[in-house]
Each structure stands twice: as structure tokens, then as C-alpha cells.
Write a protein that holds these residues in place. Structure first.
Motif, short mmCIF file in Angstrom:
data_model
loop_
_atom_site.label_atom_id
_atom_site.label_comp_id
_atom_site.label_asym_id
_atom_site.label_seq_id
_atom_site.Cartn_x
_atom_site.Cartn_y
_atom_site.Cartn_z
N TYR A 38 0.81 -1.05 -0.02
CA TYR A 38 -0.02 -0.02 -0.14
C TYR A 38 0.90 1.19 0.07
CZ TYR A 38 -2.60 3.66 1.55
OH TYR A 38 -3.14 5.11 2.04
N THR A 39 1.85 1.10 0.89
CA THR A 39 2.64 2.52 0.97
C THR A 39 3.70 2.48 -0.13
OG1 THR A 39 2.90 2.07 3.36
CG2 THR A 39 4.80 3.23 2.26
N ALA A 40 3.99 1.69 -0.98
CA ALA A 40 4.69 1.77 -2.30
C ALA A 40 3.72 2.36 -3.41
CB ALA A 40 5.28 0.41 -2.56
N PHE A 41 2.57 2.07 -3.36
CA PHE A 41 1.64 2.57 -4.10
C PHE A 41 1.55 4.19 -3.91
CE2 PHE A 41 -0.09 -1.41 -5.32
CZ PHE A 41 -0.34 -1.28 -6.78
N ALA A 42 1.59 4.47 -2.53
CA ALA A 42 1.40 5.83 -2.08
C ALA A 42 2.68 6.64 -2.32
CB ALA A 42 1.11 5.84 -0.58
N VAL A 43 3.79 6.00 -2.62
CA VAL A 43 5.18 6.60 -2.78
C VAL A 43 5.52 6.28 -4.30
CG1 VAL A 43 5.73 6.93 -0.44
CG2 VAL A 43 6.65 5.03 -1.82
N GLU A 44 4.67 5.57 -5.05
CA GLU A 44 5.22 5.28 -6.40
C GLU A 44 6.43 4.51 -6.38
OE1 GLU A 44 4.01 8.43 -9.09
OE2 GLU A 44 1.96 8.51 -8.49
N ASP A 45 6.54 3.48 -5.78
CA ASP A 45 7.67 2.94 -5.75
C ASP A 45 7.45 1.40 -6.81
OD1 ASP A 45 10.09 1.15 -5.33
OD2 ASP A 45 10.01 1.35 -3.31
N GLU A 46 7.45 1.54 -8.07
CA GLU A 46 7.19 0.44 -8.98
C GLU A 46 8.15 -0.64 -8.71
OE1 GLU A 46 6.69 -0.25 -13.59
OE2 GLU A 46 8.03 1.38 -13.18
N ALA A 47 9.60 -0.42 -8.54
CA ALA A 47 10.38 -1.62 -8.50
C ALA A 47 9.92 -2.56 -7.18
CB ALA A 47 11.69 -1.04 -8.12
N TYR A 48 9.68 -2.02 -6.01
CA TYR A 48 9.13 -2.64 -4.85
C TYR A 48 7.86 -3.48 -5.21
CZ TYR A 48 7.72 -4.23 -0.35
OH TYR A 48 7.59 -4.94 0.84
N GLU A 65 -1.82 5.88 -11.59
CA GLU A 65 -2.96 6.94 -11.88
C GLU A 65 -2.44 8.55 -11.47
OE1 GLU A 65 -6.67 7.43 -13.69
OE2 GLU A 65 -5.91 5.40 -13.11
N ARG A 66 -2.33 9.22 -12.59
CA ARG A 66 -2.09 10.73 -12.39
C ARG A 66 -3.30 11.26 -11.37
NH1 ARG A 66 2.03 13.23 -14.89
NH2 ARG A 66 0.75 15.22 -14.80
N GLY A 67 -3.03 12.21 -10.58
CA GLY A 67 -4.02 12.71 -9.77
C GLY A 67 -4.54 11.90 -8.63
N LEU A 68 -4.19 10.74 -8.38
CA LEU A 68 -4.55 9.80 -7.32
C LEU A 68 -3.75 9.95 -6.20
CD1 LEU A 68 -6.51 7.45 -6.82
CD2 LEU A 68 -4.71 5.92 -7.29
N ARG A 69 -4.14 9.99 -5.01
CA ARG A 69 -3.26 10.23 -3.75
C ARG A 69 -3.82 9.29 -2.82
NH1 ARG A 69 -3.30 13.28 0.91
NH2 ARG A 69 -5.00 14.48 0.41
N TRP A 70 -3.09 8.17 -2.17
CA TRP A 70 -3.52 7.39 -1.35
C TRP A 70 -3.66 8.02 0.11
CZ3 TRP A 70 -5.94 3.27 -2.83
CH2 TRP A 70 -5.90 2.90 -4.16
N THR A 71 -4.74 7.92 0.77
CA THR A 71 -5.17 8.65 1.85
C THR A 71 -5.27 7.97 3.50
OG1 THR A 71 -7.52 8.88 1.52
CG2 THR A 71 -5.98 10.75 0.94
N GLY A 72 -5.36 6.43 3.10
CA GLY A 72 -5.62 5.93 4.52
C GLY A 72 -5.83 4.44 4.18
N PHE A 92 -8.96 -5.50 3.30
CA PHE A 92 -8.39 -4.15 3.39
C PHE A 92 -9.22 -3.13 2.81
CE2 PHE A 92 -5.90 -4.94 -0.22
CZ PHE A 92 -6.03 -3.85 -0.90
N GLU A 93 -9.26 -2.04 3.35
CA GLU A 93 -9.94 -0.75 2.67
C GLU A 93 -8.76 0.25 2.59
OE1 GLU A 93 -12.72 2.52 4.40
OE2 GLU A 93 -13.78 0.77 4.43
N ALA A 94 -8.61 0.49 1.36
CA ALA A 94 -7.75 1.60 1.13
C ALA A 94 -8.48 3.08 0.39
CB ALA A 94 -6.79 1.40 0.02
N ARG A 95 -8.09 3.83 1.44
CA ARG A 95 -9.13 5.22 0.82
C ARG A 95 -7.93 5.90 -0.17
NH1 ARG A 95 -9.59 4.06 5.75
NH2 ARG A 95 -8.14 5.59 6.49
N TYR A 96 -8.71 6.91 -0.75
CA TYR A 96 -7.93 7.74 -1.80
C TYR A 96 -8.72 9.07 -2.21
CZ TYR A 96 -10.94 5.45 -5.36
OH TYR A 96 -11.85 5.03 -6.00
#
Length: 127
Positions: A38-48, A65-72, A92-96
Motif C-alpha cells: 500500500y505504501t509503495a503505491f502511495a510513494v510510487e515505488d514501482e520496483a518494490y 494514476e495521475r491525480g490519485l493520492r492514497w489517504t489511508g 483491507f480498505e484503502a482510501r484515496y
């Protein structure tokens, strides 16, 4: 100066929490891997993300996705996935927010051990 909080929601800094896995450490449980992905999506760590995806289901690349921000992130349930297990699931539930609109992703993710490390296999939307 205060360290940046980890996006996964645990009470630790990014470096002490998911950042150590992104830097090469192995997640000890399926839940820890879920949080670090989840954190890797939030910080855009494609390699991980690619490194922790099962080779049988891994895409050639990850598009952010441009303009997408993970919030919780909220973990709703865990089955298996412990240090001695070979399989596990995490619900899980991921908010954005996306272009100013709030949303959520609910998923049941399957994890397995591959070459002694936890990897993401696949997910099923739950709502």
C-alpha cells in the motif's frame, strides 16, 4: 525535525516501518507485506511492487494514476500469513482522493511464500 509518518497507518516513521522493506528488507508476514505494498503505491515505488508480486501474476509494469493520492489504510481481517505460514489473506480498505473526489478500494488479497519471501498473488474486490 520530525520523521515522516508511514502512509500505512502504523505509529512509526516511514523509514522505521515500510521504508525498510522498500530498501530491501523482507516483510515477515502477509499483513506487513500488504501494508508495505500500500505504501509503495502511495510513494510510487514501482520496483518494490514488481519485486513483491508473484511471478505467475506479475504484470510487466505498474501504472500510477495521475491525480490519485492514497489517504489511508484499514486492515479488516487477516487469515494465515504468519512467519510460519506459506499462504495468507488480508482484507483491507484503502482510501484515496482522485482529482478532488474521495473513494475507497476494498479487497481481499492473497499472499504466498515464493523463494522464502512473502509475495502478492492476486486480489478480489469485496465491495
Amino acid at each position: 525535525m520530525r520523521a515522516r509518518a508511514c502512509p500505512c497507518g502504523l505509529p512509526a516513521s516511514y523509514g522505521e516501518c515500510c521504508g525498510r522493506f522498500h530498501a530491501g528488507g523482507a516483510a515477515p508476514t502477509a499483513e506487513a507485506l500488504m501494508r508495505s505494498r500500500y505504501t509503495a503505491f502511495a510513494v510510487e515505488d514501482e520496483a518494490y511492487l514488481l519485486r513483491t508480486w508473484h511471478p505467475a501474476t506479475r504484470p510487466p509494469r505498474v501504472e500510477f494514476e495521475r491525480g490519485l493520492r492514497w489517504t489511508g489504510l484499514q486492515i479488516a481481517g487477516v487469515s494465515g500469513g504468519g512467519p510460519a505460514d506459506t499462504r495468507g489473506t488480508v482484507t483491507f480498505e484503502a482510501r484515496y482522493t482522485h482529482l478532488g473526489r474521495s473513494g475507497e478500494l476494498r479487497e481481499r488479497s492473497r499472499f504466498a511464500r515464493h523463494e522464502s519471501a512473502w509475495v502478492y498473488v492476486e486480489g478480489t474486490a469485496t465491495g
